[in-house]
Design a protein around this motif. Structure first.
Motif, short mmCIF file in Angstrom:
data_model
loop_
_atom_site.label_atom_id
_atom_site.label_comp_id
_atom_site.label_asym_id
_atom_site.label_seq_id
_atom_site.Cartn_x
_atom_site.Cartn_y
_atom_site.Cartn_z
N PRO A 239 16.76 10.58 21.18
CA PRO A 239 16.82 10.93 22.47
C PRO A 239 17.91 9.85 23.44
CG PRO A 239 15.01 9.70 22.22
CD PRO A 239 15.65 9.85 20.85
N VAL A 240 18.22 10.39 24.36
CA VAL A 240 19.09 9.53 25.39
C VAL A 240 18.11 8.60 26.01
CG1 VAL A 240 20.40 9.60 27.80
CG2 VAL A 240 20.49 11.57 26.02
N PRO A 241 18.70 7.19 25.87
CA PRO A 241 18.07 6.04 26.30
C PRO A 241 17.42 6.13 27.74
CG PRO A 241 19.73 5.35 25.03
CD PRO A 241 19.90 6.77 25.18
N GLY A 242 16.32 5.78 28.04
CA GLY A 242 15.92 5.68 29.59
C GLY A 242 16.27 4.53 30.25
N ASP A 243 16.07 4.18 31.39
CA ASP A 243 16.31 3.24 32.20
C ASP A 243 15.23 2.32 32.67
OD1 ASP A 243 18.67 1.81 33.66
OD2 ASP A 243 18.03 2.72 35.55
N ASP A 244 14.20 2.38 31.40
CA ASP A 244 13.12 1.64 31.59
C ASP A 244 13.51 -0.07 31.48
OD1 ASP A 244 11.57 3.75 31.77
OD2 ASP A 244 11.64 3.95 29.53
N LYS A 245 12.80 -0.95 32.26
CA LYS A 245 13.13 -2.28 32.25
C LYS A 245 12.47 -2.74 31.13
CE LYS A 245 12.93 -6.59 34.85
NZ LYS A 245 12.59 -7.11 35.93
N ALA A 246 13.11 -3.45 30.25
CA ALA A 246 12.38 -4.14 29.11
C ALA A 246 11.17 -5.04 29.30
CB ALA A 246 13.29 -4.68 28.15
N SER A 247 10.22 -4.89 28.57
CA SER A 247 8.99 -5.89 29.01
C SER A 247 9.33 -7.32 28.62
CB SER A 247 7.70 -5.50 28.25
OG SER A 247 7.39 -4.35 28.43
N THR A 248 8.49 -8.38 28.92
CA THR A 248 8.84 -9.56 28.75
C THR A 248 8.09 -9.98 27.39
OG1 THR A 248 6.58 -10.39 29.33
CG2 THR A 248 8.36 -10.60 31.27
N ALA A 249 8.58 -11.18 26.79
CA ALA A 249 8.35 -11.45 25.51
C ALA A 249 6.95 -11.48 25.06
CB ALA A 249 9.18 -12.76 25.06
N ASP A 250 6.08 -12.19 26.27
CA ASP A 250 4.72 -12.12 26.16
C ASP A 250 3.92 -10.90 26.16
OD1 ASP A 250 5.00 -15.05 26.13
OD2 ASP A 250 4.65 -15.27 28.24
N ASP A 251 4.61 -9.77 26.94
CA ASP A 251 3.77 -8.66 27.19
C ASP A 251 4.01 -7.90 25.74
OD1 ASP A 251 2.98 -9.14 29.52
OD2 ASP A 251 4.52 -7.95 30.62
N MET A 252 5.28 -7.94 25.10
CA MET A 252 5.68 -7.40 24.06
C MET A 252 4.55 -7.83 22.92
SD MET A 252 6.98 -4.94 22.47
CE MET A 252 8.38 -4.49 23.62
N ALA A 253 4.58 -9.24 22.72
CA ALA A 253 3.83 -9.82 21.60
C ALA A 253 2.32 -9.46 21.87
CB ALA A 253 3.83 -11.37 21.84
N LYS A 254 1.90 -9.30 23.19
CA LYS A 254 0.42 -9.01 23.35
C LYS A 254 0.26 -7.79 22.91
CE LYS A 254 -2.96 -9.01 27.12
NZ LYS A 254 -3.10 -9.28 28.51
N ALA A 255 1.11 -6.69 23.45
CA ALA A 255 1.03 -5.44 23.02
C ALA A 255 0.88 -5.08 21.56
CB ALA A 255 2.09 -4.47 23.57
N VAL A 256 1.87 -5.86 20.79
CA VAL A 256 1.79 -5.66 19.47
C VAL A 256 0.36 -6.12 19.01
CG1 VAL A 256 2.66 -6.47 17.28
CG2 VAL A 256 4.16 -5.83 19.21
N ASN A 257 -0.02 -7.05 19.23
CA ASN A 257 -1.58 -7.84 18.51
C ASN A 257 -2.54 -6.81 19.17
OD1 ASN A 257 -0.26 -10.04 17.36
ND2 ASN A 257 -0.35 -11.29 19.31
N GLU A 258 -2.58 -6.31 20.25
CA GLU A 258 -3.74 -5.60 20.83
C GLU A 258 -3.69 -4.38 20.49
OE1 GLU A 258 -3.99 -6.55 25.00
OE2 GLU A 258 -4.65 -8.63 24.69
N TYR A 259 -2.60 -3.39 20.43
CA TYR A 259 -2.64 -2.03 20.19
C TYR A 259 -2.56 -1.73 18.63
CZ TYR A 259 -2.12 -1.58 25.03
OH TYR A 259 -2.17 -1.57 26.53
N GLY A 260 -3.53 -1.24 18.16
CA GLY A 260 -3.55 -0.77 16.69
C GLY A 260 -2.81 0.43 16.33
N GLY A 261 -2.81 0.72 15.16
CA GLY A 261 -2.23 2.07 14.84
C GLY A 261 -2.99 3.17 14.66
N PHE A 262 -2.35 4.32 14.10
CA PHE A 262 -3.44 5.37 14.04
C PHE A 262 -3.52 6.04 12.51
CE2 PHE A 262 -1.53 5.69 18.00
CZ PHE A 262 -2.46 5.79 19.06
N THR A 263 -4.48 6.88 12.15
CA THR A 263 -4.57 7.35 10.94
C THR A 263 -3.89 8.78 11.43
OG1 THR A 263 -6.26 6.25 10.14
CG2 THR A 263 -5.86 8.53 9.41
N TYR A 264 -2.81 9.31 10.59
CA TYR A 264 -2.16 10.55 11.09
C TYR A 264 -2.69 11.66 10.18
CZ TYR A 264 1.13 7.62 13.64
OH TYR A 264 1.81 6.96 14.51
N ALA A 265 -2.92 13.02 10.92
CA ALA A 265 -3.46 14.00 10.31
C ALA A 265 -2.68 15.32 10.86
CB ALA A 265 -5.11 13.97 10.40
N ARG A 266 -2.25 16.05 9.91
CA ARG A 266 -1.67 17.30 10.39
C ARG A 266 -2.58 18.26 11.08
NH1 ARG A 266 -0.01 21.45 12.24
NH2 ARG A 266 1.57 22.81 11.27
#
Length: 266
Positions: A239-266
């Motif tokens: 897709p065309v990139p949006g104009d969203d401001k990138a998060s800080t390094a701390d916010d990115m690291a926190k998100a990766v550690n706190e938000y788990g993945g999914f089990t995908y089912a059709r």
């Protein structure tokens, strides 16, 4: 600056700031940003390059489609996700096209994860998702791909571990799936994905970036489950990139550690 009705354009001046995440915006055009994006794509492609056109896979079948998929191609089917796991990876998929799509989506997540950079965990993932007759080849090929030099190129230590004070991110998120060819015990599934890759940290020279790609998996019914025979990958649709401001390094690291993945089912 407000825009009139006579074709004026708006110019955005670059943001200042020391945090590599804080002032960055998606779609940046600097050469360093472009290099980071290229590195990200390389990592997300590495498994696919190793897997492509191996094991006698029929490359022509991937392009054979019964027609343009409808808007409900990947709509919820009502079938519950699988309840079992092998090495933390969903297992026990239905022996039908829906099961093949679910398997391909979940396997894409596993093969694009940060665990692939650790030899022991990588072998466990391959053991869980690869068809037995192809397992040794996959392991050998990927052992040659994930070298100390390669690890350093993506910001990791030579042994694949994450440098102190940083959070390594390698995550694949399926957006949609479709079956392009199938028989009773074989299926070719395309998985459209978005991927995150990089090292989250204040002084990171390889910050977390986003990429889009489509994985094509040839699956085989083996051992009462769908298993990967071959895999290939191509860029996009993007897709065309949006104009969203990138998060800080701390916010990115926190998100990766706190938000788990999914089990995908059709």
């Amino acid at each position: 600056m407000s825009l009139g009705d006579e074709g004026q354009t708006r110019t955005r001046l670059p943001d200042a700031g020391g945090d590599v995440y804080g002032g960055a915006r998606r779609g940046g055009r600097s050469s360093s940003r472009g290099l980071v994006t290229v590195v990200g794509v390389v990592v997300l492609l590495i498994a696919a390059i190793a897997f492509a056109n191996r094991g006698g896979g029929d490359s022509s079948s991937a392009g054979q489609s019964s027609g343009k998929p409808g808007s409900s191609a990947t709509a919820a089917s009502g079938t519950k996700p699988v309840q079992s796991k092998t090495t933390g990876i969903p297992a026990g998929f239905a022996h039908d096209q829906q099961g093949a799509q679910s398997a391909a989506a979940n396997y894409a997540v596993a093969l694009g994860s940060a665990d692939m950079f650790d030899k022991t965990r990588r072998d466990a993932i391959l053991q869980a998702v690869i068809t037995p007759s192809r397992l040794a080849d996959f392991q050998s090929t990927l052992d040659q791909a994930y070298t100390p030099a390669f690890n350093k190129n993506v910001g990791l230590n030579a042994d694949g571990s994450t440098p102190s004070g940083y959070t390594f991110v390698s995550r694949t998120s399926p957006v949609g799936t479709k079956v392009t060819a199938s028989t009773a015990n074989d299926a070719t599934v395309e998985v459209w994905c978005s991927g995150l890759l990089g090292l989250a940290g204040t002084n990171s020279t390889t910050p977390v970036t986003n990429s889009w790609f489509t994985i094509t998996m040839k699956l085989q019914w083996a051992g009462d489950d769908w298993k990967v025979v071959t895999q290939s990958q191509k860029a996009g649709p993007t897709p065309v990139p949006g104009d969203d401001k990138a998060s800080t390094a701390d916010d990115m690291a926190k998100a990766v550690n706190e938000y788990g993945g999914f089990t995908y089912a059709r």
